[in-house]
Enzyme design. Structure first.
Site, PDB file in Angstrom:
ATOM      1  N   ASN A  10      31.794  19.523  83.442  1.00 40.81           N
ATOM      2  CA  ASN A  10      33.083  19.093  83.597  1.00 40.81           C
ATOM      3  C   ASN A  10      32.814  17.469  83.288  1.00 40.81           C
ATOM      4  O   ASN A  10      32.394  16.894  84.210  1.00 40.81           O
ATOM      5  CB  ASN A  10      33.872  19.390  84.480  1.00 40.81           C
ATOM      6  CG  ASN A  10      35.206  18.686  84.865  1.00 40.81           C
ATOM      7  OD1 ASN A  10      35.641  18.143  83.666  1.00 40.81           O
ATOM      8  ND2 ASN A  10      35.818  18.861  85.901  1.00 40.81           N
ATOM      9  N   TRP A  11      33.161  16.754  82.301  1.00 40.62           N
ATOM     10  CA  TRP A  11      32.952  15.378  82.192  1.00 40.62           C
ATOM     11  C   TRP A  11      33.942  14.587  82.782  1.00 40.62           C
ATOM     12  O   TRP A  11      34.031  13.172  82.694  1.00 40.62           O
ATOM     13  CB  TRP A  11      32.702  15.095  80.812  1.00 40.62           C
ATOM     14  CG  TRP A  11      31.407  15.402  80.036  1.00 40.62           C
ATOM     15  CD1 TRP A  11      30.432  16.037  80.739  1.00 40.62           C
ATOM     16  CD2 TRP A  11      30.848  15.360  78.698  1.00 40.62           C
ATOM     17  NE1 TRP A  11      29.100  16.407  79.843  1.00 40.62           N
ATOM     18  CE2 TRP A  11      29.653  15.793  78.628  1.00 40.62           C
ATOM     19  CE3 TRP A  11      31.623  14.815  77.440  1.00 40.62           C
ATOM     20  CZ2 TRP A  11      28.899  15.869  77.587  1.00 40.62           C
ATOM     21  CZ3 TRP A  11      30.712  14.890  76.474  1.00 40.62           C
ATOM     22  CH2 TRP A  11      29.580  15.513  76.143  1.00 40.62           C
ATOM     23  N   LYS A  12      35.016  15.110  83.307  1.00 40.75           N
ATOM     24  CA  LYS A  12      36.370  14.529  83.695  1.00 40.75           C
ATOM     25  C   LYS A  12      36.659  13.269  82.707  1.00 40.75           C
ATOM     26  O   LYS A  12      36.647  13.604  81.562  1.00 40.75           O
ATOM     27  CB  LYS A  12      35.908  14.055  85.155  1.00 40.75           C
ATOM     28  CG  LYS A  12      35.398  14.868  85.879  1.00 40.75           C
ATOM     29  CD  LYS A  12      35.155  14.350  87.421  1.00 40.75           C
ATOM     30  CE  LYS A  12      34.434  15.564  88.178  1.00 40.75           C
ATOM     31  NZ  LYS A  12      34.642  15.549  89.362  1.00 40.75           N
ATOM     32  N   HIS A  96      41.964  22.458  88.900  1.00 40.53           N
ATOM     33  CA  HIS A  96      40.763  21.988  89.464  1.00 40.53           C
ATOM     34  C   HIS A  96      41.337  21.108  90.484  1.00 40.53           C
ATOM     35  O   HIS A  96      42.622  20.306  90.351  1.00 40.53           O
ATOM     36  CB  HIS A  96      40.406  20.811  88.334  1.00 40.53           C
ATOM     37  CG  HIS A  96      39.070  20.114  88.648  1.00 40.53           C
ATOM     38  ND1 HIS A  96      39.035  19.009  89.295  1.00 40.53           N
ATOM     39  CD2 HIS A  96      37.627  20.408  88.443  1.00 40.53           C
ATOM     40  CE1 HIS A  96      37.937  18.551  89.644  1.00 40.53           C
ATOM     41  NE2 HIS A  96      36.745  19.541  89.237  1.00 40.53           N
ATOM     42  N   GLU A  98      41.011  18.184  91.390  1.00 43.23           N
ATOM     43  CA  GLU A  98      41.651  16.683  90.841  1.00 43.23           C
ATOM     44  C   GLU A  98      42.989  16.727  90.468  1.00 43.23           C
ATOM     45  O   GLU A  98      43.838  16.015  90.311  1.00 43.23           O
ATOM     46  CB  GLU A  98      40.708  15.671  89.985  1.00 43.23           C
ATOM     47  CG  GLU A  98      39.430  15.238  90.767  1.00 43.23           C
ATOM     48  CD  GLU A  98      38.187  15.595  89.931  1.00 43.23           C
ATOM     49  OE1 GLU A  98      38.032  15.526  88.833  1.00 43.23           O
ATOM     50  OE2 GLU A  98      37.268  15.173  90.742  1.00 43.23           O
ATOM     51  N   GLU A 168      35.306  25.531  94.457  1.00 43.11           N
ATOM     52  CA  GLU A 168      34.858  23.843  94.611  1.00 43.11           C
ATOM     53  C   GLU A 168      35.445  23.606  95.911  1.00 43.11           C
ATOM     54  O   GLU A 168      36.558  23.007  95.982  1.00 43.11           O
ATOM     55  CB  GLU A 168      35.571  23.410  93.409  1.00 43.11           C
ATOM     56  CG  GLU A 168      34.926  23.763  92.206  1.00 43.11           C
ATOM     57  CD  GLU A 168      34.886  22.872  91.048  1.00 43.11           C
ATOM     58  OE1 GLU A 168      33.719  22.376  90.609  1.00 43.11           O
ATOM     59  OE2 GLU A 168      35.991  22.237  90.632  1.00 43.11           O
ATOM     60  N   GLY A 174      32.249  15.295  93.770  1.00 43.45           N
ATOM     61  CA  GLY A 174      32.201  14.081  93.692  1.00 43.45           C
ATOM     62  C   GLY A 174      31.896  13.115  94.836  1.00 43.45           C
ATOM     63  O   GLY A 174      31.879  12.025  94.763  1.00 43.45           O
ATOM     64  N   SER A 214      28.990  18.816  93.637  1.00 42.42           N
ATOM     65  CA  SER A 214      27.808  17.818  93.867  1.00 42.42           C
ATOM     66  C   SER A 214      26.522  18.823  93.603  1.00 42.42           C
ATOM     67  O   SER A 214      25.537  18.595  94.145  1.00 42.42           O
ATOM     68  CB  SER A 214      27.712  17.311  95.100  1.00 42.42           C
ATOM     69  OG  SER A 214      28.771  16.420  95.311  1.00 42.42           O
ATOM     70  N   GLY A 235      29.946  18.284  87.928  1.00 39.21           N
ATOM     71  CA  GLY A 235      30.610  17.076  87.390  1.00 39.21           C
ATOM     72  C   GLY A 235      29.719  16.179  87.048  1.00 39.21           C
ATOM     73  O   GLY A 235      29.097  16.200  85.902  1.00 39.21           O
ATOM     74  N   GLY A 236      29.355  15.212  88.074  1.00 39.45           N
ATOM     75  CA  GLY A 236      28.782  14.080  87.651  1.00 39.45           C
ATOM     76  C   GLY A 236      27.627  14.229  86.936  1.00 39.45           C
ATOM     77  O   GLY A 236      26.959  13.686  86.113  1.00 39.45           O
TER      78      GLY A 236
HETATM   79  C1  PEP Z   1      33.847  19.066  89.235  1.00 42.60           C
HETATM   80  O1  PEP Z   1      34.186  18.132  88.571  1.00 42.60           O
HETATM   81  O2  PEP Z   1      34.282  20.173  89.210  1.00 42.60           O
HETATM   82  C2  PEP Z   1      32.676  18.855  90.221  1.00 42.60           C
HETATM   83  C3  PEP Z   1      32.278  19.752  91.035  1.00 42.60           C
HETATM   84  O3  PEP Z   1      32.018  17.502  90.223  1.00 42.60           O
HETATM   85  P1  PEP Z   1      30.811  17.026  90.881  1.00 42.60           P
HETATM   86  O4  PEP Z   1      29.713  17.752  90.383  1.00 42.60           O
HETATM   87  O5  PEP Z   1      30.685  15.570  90.487  1.00 42.60           O
HETATM   88  O6  PEP Z   1      30.915  17.193  92.401  1.00 42.60           O
END
Ligand code: PEP
Length: 258
Positions: A10-12, A96, A98, A168, A174, A214, A235-236
């Site tokens: 997930n590139w956000k 999600h 966010e 999650e 993040g 993460s 994500g990251g």
């Molecule tokens: C996500 O965007 O769903 C996520 C888990 O982000 P990150 O891996 O950066 O915590």
């Protein structure tokens, strides 16, 4: 045939169409043999077309980060399931954290989006998870149960098998703080038990449940080795082609060992 392990990036709100092309050019040659793992990229809407063109002929799937519950109409700024499907999307995230915590999506809104995704022939990835205060108050199970039961109201067992669930924990997204493999396994096993009682044991066994929060190359193998964790929502670390390919490889190795 692609196996049940799903590794999704997930590139956000990152990467222009050009940066997307550069990423995919570097990422595809690093991919291991994908027999046992399905890989999914979830770029911003504006990079879907560029990603779809670059991924054509590759085994990597395309997904979107959100959708609106109507199929079309006067909804400025919104995007619908049919538009996403026409851009080549197979999956879409719904709920999600966010979207829930920054943009105010509530459980009923998440249910509408899930229904719209299914009506539009997309496979929803339903994200659920507790905040840190909720975990500290011992409410993790209650929060997950509420999010699942509201989002999945009216869904039958056959349809449930088209839905992916992502656990999650909000406190791990993040933040660099990952749930331990034991914490993730415990929560995901609880989700599977809930699906089993709401639908059936065989449905629960077939639904894929991912962990997100993460996930990095260093911790992916430990998480993916746990029996109920069917993949990762990243994500990251999915923004870097080498890091994401290394997480895909951890998924491949975990799938081989099952
Ligand atoms: C996500 O965007 O769903 C996520 C888990 O982000 P990150 O891996 O950066 O915590």
């Amino acid at each position: 045939m692609v196996g049940r392990c799903l590794i999704a990036g997930n590139w956000k709100m990152h990467k222009t169409p050009e940066e997307t092309g550069t990423f995919i050019g570097a990422f595809l040659p690093k991919l291991p043999d994908l027999l046992d793992v399905e890989v999914l990229l979830i770029p911003p809407y504006t990079s879907l077309e560029s990603a779809g063109r670059r991924l054509a002929g590759s085994p990597v799937q395309l997904g979107a980060q959100d959708l609106f519950h109507e199929a079309s109409g006067a909804y400025t700024g919104a995007i619908s399931a049919p538009i996403l499907a026409a851009c080549g999307c197979r999956y879409v995230l719904v709920g999600h954290s966010e979207r829930r915590h920054v943009f105010g999506d509530d459980d009923v809104g998440v249910r509408r989006k899930l229904g719209a995704a299914l009506d539009g022939a997309l496979l929803p990835i339903l994200c659920v998870g507790e905040t840190l205060p909720e975990r500290r108050r011992g409410e993790t199970e209650a929060v997950l149960t509420r999010q699942l039961s509201v989002a999945l109201e009216g869904i039958d067992a056959g349809t449930m098998e088209r839905i992916v669930v992502a656990y999650e924990p909000v406190w791990a997204i993040g933040t660099g703080e990952t749930a331990t493999p034991e914490q993730a396994q415990e929560a995901i096993a609880g989700i599977r038990i809930w699906i089993s009682s709401r639908f059936s044991g065989s449905t629960a066994a077939r639904v894929r449940i991912l962990y997100g929060g993460s996930v990095k190359p260093e911790n992916a193998a430990g998480l993916l080795a746990r029996p109920d964790i069917d993949g990762a929502l990243v994500g990251g670390a999915s923004l870097d082609p080498s890091a994401f390919a290394s997480i895909v490889d951890a998924g491949r190795r975990a799938a081989e060992e099952r």
